[in-house]
Every structure is written in C-alpha cells, then in structure tokens.
Scaffold this active site. Structure first.
Site: not given
Length: 383
Positions: A226, A270
């Site tokens: 990511e 997240d």
C-alpha cells in the site's frame, strides 16, 4: 495515504424553456347536490393512493442506490446476543497473539514482510470454520527496482454469491536505512490484528453459516504494497490493491458475474489504534452502513460494554470528512464496488513516524473497535 480535498461534481440544473400560454380551460357548472359525493370519492381515492405510496416508501427509503440495493435488511441483535458476541472477544489474544507478531519492519520484499505474511496464513488455517486461502503473488516495477508482492485473500465460502469484504494492508512504509525502525502500529498492524481477532472470536458462528450455505459470506483481504516506496503517486502506491482489483475484475464468479462484482461491501480498515479517533462517512452509497456502526457504538456505550468511552469521544461522527483520502479502496471504488472506509481522520499524530509503535497505542480504543465491528459482522451476516 495523503489526505487532501477533492472536488465533488455538483448537479447542474438546466434552464427551463418558455411555455406557451395555455388556452382557457373549459368549465361546466356542477350542481351542489352532485358535488359532495364526487369530492368524497376523490378524497377516498387519494387516501388509498397515499397509503400505498407510504408503505412502498417506508420499505425503500433506507436502501442506498446502485448495487447495494440487493444488500441484506439487517436487524439489531437482542441484548443477550450482543453481550455474548462481545464476550467472545479476547483482548489478551488480540494484543499478544495477533498484534505483537505484526509489530516488525515489514516493507515489501523484506524478511519481515514474508514473516508476517506467513503468520497471517498460518493463523487463518488454524480456524475451524475452514477458510479458503489464496495468495495473489506478483512482481512489479517500483522506483527501487522490481519487487515481489503477495496479497492474502481468505474467503469463508468461495461458492457464496455475495461477499462482505474486510481489508487492510500488512506492509510497512520504507524509510532510509539510517532511520529509526518503523513498525506501523496503527498503519496497519492494528487493523490486521482486528481482522484476525474477529475471525477467531466468531469462528463457530462463521462455521455454521458456511455449513448452511448462506448466500452471504465473509472475506478477509490482507494487502501488500500500500505504501509508496519513494513518493506517493498513481504508479508508486497501492501495488497490491491495484493488482488484486484487476485480477478480481477478470475472474469469473458464478453465472455472468466476476469476483469483484461479488463484493457487496468493501470495508477498508486503516490508521486504527490511537486514542480518540474520529471516523466519517466518505461515500453516500455506504452511508447506511456507516450509520449502522454509529448506532452500534451508541448501543454498546449504553450497555456499558465500551472502555474509556465517555459520550464526548464518540468515534463515528456525522458531517463531512476533513478531506478525501487515497487508500487501498481506490482500485475497487473505480470498478463500482461499494466502499466503507474506516480510517481515522484527521490522521493520528504519530502517522509515518517511528512513534507509530505499540507504546503509543490506546488499548481501550482498540478493544472498543473490535466490539463494534464484531456486533456489526454478526448483524450483517446474520450470525
């Protein structure tokens, strides 16, 4: 995951054309004796149509537009069931068994990355529900040269028509070799540990759902790559999610469908674990589910099932988010997948610093989030 405002298109109203002057209506005189019955008949007909409209509207007004119209109409769990679900969570297991093994440097292609990926796989394989585990491994060109990446995809029942997908990334950001170690506790070791704890705590219920071939199943995705390796941009970020979304888009699932179309809701976790986080609904299509999480938080507070949680620190907030966020949901969002982005905004103060460590996590917040999410899963999946 840089944040920043992004313009939203607004619906523009077109100009109305001029209308020609209508011709005078023809009239006829209705005797008073005939007028009253006709008025009563008109009122009766109008009342019937209004009743029909209200019934239809009440059944559809809470449903979002688009693909999510086929989503489940879930109900709240009875209080006894809520307490049982929360009681199945184990804070010690979450922290010591699942979180601490993830708190290592785990940049793509590193020994720590491989170690964490194998830990995720091994943990999922121990669950009695019997998860189908796949690796999406690939090599990509990056600013630091070719690197190997691997996404871990765990699906409870691959044959189910629809998937509730929970996702997070397990890689950590690359810093210069002379920098202090960065273990990314909030970014995103805690989200990964939450997914593992949820799967473990609900193991028996998930196994029963699989046995009865429920049309909706749970899917867990642990994404690699990511973080940007040099500077955030469309080609230097989201390596794993970009590859997996493209793969799912081209992989059949059932008759006339693809694996990405099977995702009914994509929940991305997240930047979780710092004290007093605030979450906002980022997409109107999934506002319904965001408000469900908000309702669960309020309910657990009233039942005294949350720790260090006065009313003034409600996590799920109404109103507009501070800004849009680029994250692993983007490749899925662009392919029409409904996204619920559970990310703390503003970002934690330790974001992308060596202080993003276990020492600066807030255990009550982590465990509160696990409880909110566990109840949400039990309700959504009908466990």
């Amino acid at each position: 995951m840089p944040s920043g405002g992004r313009g939203r298109p607004r619906l523009q109203v077109g100009e109305r054309s001029l209308l020609e002057r209508p011709s005078p209506p023809k009239r006829r005189l209705i005797p008073r004796a005939q007028l009253l019955p006709q008025l009563l008949l008109a009122l009766t007909v109008a009342s019937v149509f209004y009743t029909i409209w209200r019934i239809w509207h009440s059944q559809t007004e809470e449903l979002p537009l688009g693909r999510e119209l086929r989503g489940p109409l879930i109900g709240s769990l009875p209080e006894a069931r809520v307490r049982r679900v929360v009681g199945q969570l184990d804070p010690h297991r979450l922290w010591n068994t699942f979180l601490r093994p993830l708190l290592v440097v785990r940049t793509p292609g590193s020994p720590g990355n491989l170690q964490v990926r194998k830990f995720l796989e091994a943990t999922l394989r121990t669950l009695s529900a019997g998860w189908h585990i796949e690796l999406d491994s690939f090599t990509a060109s990056t600013p630091v040269g070719p690197l190997d990446f691997s996404n871990v995809v765990a699906t409870l029942d691959p044959g189910a028509a629809r998937h509730l997908t929970l996702a997070c990334h397990y890689d950590s950001k690359l810093f210069p070799s002379d920098s202090a170690p960065f273990v990314g506790a909030t970014d995103s070791a805690v989200p990964c540990s939450l997914l593992l704890e949820l799967a473990q705590a609900l193991d028996q219920e998930l196994g029963k759902a699989k046995e009865r071939a429920a049309p909706m199943t749970l899917q867990l995705i642990f994404l690699d790559g990511e973080e940007a390796l040099k500077q955030w941009g469309p080609k230097d970020s989201l390596y794993g999610s970009r590859h997996l979304a493209q793969l799912m888009e081209s992989t059949p699932h059932g008759l006339g469908s693809t694996r990405i179309q099977a995702i009914e809701l994509f929940m991305l976790l997240d930047l979780l674990g710092a004290p007093n986080p605030t979450f906002y609904s980022h997409f109107p299509r999934t506002a319904r589910w965001f408000h469900r999480l908000r309702s669960i938080e309020k309910r657990l507070h009233r039942l005294n099932l949350l720790q260090s949680h006065p009313w003034e620190v409600m996590y799920f907030q109404t109103g507009e988010p501070p800004g849009s966020v680029e994250d692993d949901h983007i490749p899925f969002l662009r392919r029409g997948v409904p996204v619920l982005h559970l990310i703390a905004t503003p970002f934690p103060s330790v974001w992308h610093t060596s202080d993003d460590s276990e020492a600066n996590l807030h255990p009550p917040t982590v465990h509160n989030l696990s409880r909110i999410l566990a109840v949400f899963l039990a309700e959504y999946l009908g466990l």
